[in-house]
Write an enzyme that holds these catalytic residues in place. Sequence first.
Site: not given
Ligand SMILES: [Zn+2]
Length: 379
Positions: A79, A140
């Site tokens: 992401d 993340e």
């Molecule tokens: Zn990163």
Amino acid sequence: MISRDRMLEEFLNLIKIDSISKKEGKIGKYLIDKLKKLGLAVKTDDAHKKVGGEIGNIIGYLKGTDPGKPTIIFNAHMDTVTPGEGIKAVVEDDIVRSVSDTILASDDKSGITAILEVLRCLKENNFSYGNIEVVFTICEEIGLKGAKSFDPGLVKGKFGFSLDSTNPDKIVVKAPAANTITFKVEGRSAHAGMAPEQGINAIYVASKAISKMRLGRIDDETTANLGIINGGIARNIVPNFVEIKGEARSHNLEKLETQTKHMEECFKSTIGNFKVKVDNKEYRASYKVDVQREYNPIKLSDDSLPVKLAMESGKALGRKMETIAIGGGSDANIFGEKGIQMVVLGTGMNKPHTKEEYLVISDMVKAAELLLKIVELNK
Ligand SMILES: [Zn+2]
């Protein structure tokens, strides 16, 4: 072996696929296809169901030519932050930068590129290597959510390398723990013009507590911040509620505890002092605090396996490697909590999370070279 041209081409392909957190479906499919073509068995988990995303974490398994060697895990996240849609990039000598009004997404597509390149090299050259497990995570950037729901039982490896930092000659062995802290202050509403003496201004009360607070850089291991404040509904109403969201981080859990307690104490010793009497009834300001451990610290010693391997590999390539501490958490913190020792390695990304983000191509190549050497020297 490692091919700069092939890496650049792959990187440019990857950043064309939008993948803002929770929208990793498209890049996920692309990567599953790539991994399968490279001879890996691929699984996905159901991490997306917990976050409302499109696809879970992707786990790829490459059977080594010498399965007697310890299994190595490679990790990068799929992401990106915003604004990260419709990225258009330009290549100028050794630099790739975004020409549209977006980030570049070298965080973390440079990491993905390095991992894919190593897998390609392993397929082409038949030197001896152990099993390799690849974990591409989701979400993340919005609280390490993919890694948090990752089941470590899905991998055999006990250590690994997360490709998610800047300088390819630096090995991140220390990262802080973090607490998120939310204060909710309740006062009493009243008409601001007609009867202010009947109100307790929650914003004012909170500001008194905040003014006592140590924030910013507390010491060389500890930082603290209040980042969001929300409260009040109209100019002419004494606000009865305000919410303040902040955080504290430290490489040292005791110091994290001390700072968090200090922030709570500022509210505790302040808020109750504010009271009003209306119709013979006393009203007092009150507060609630919520503290959550966002992630635990990374603290790897020089003789832990991943640090030793990264050091030796860098040296074998004639590079001057250095271990460093960083001020932010990443998926590696969460893998650590789950019993997987993971160091963070640099990929050539620079100024991530800004529109000035750029990639140093030769550094991305160096990241892949280091990984390949790690696979080679692992025994
Ligand atoms: Zn990163």
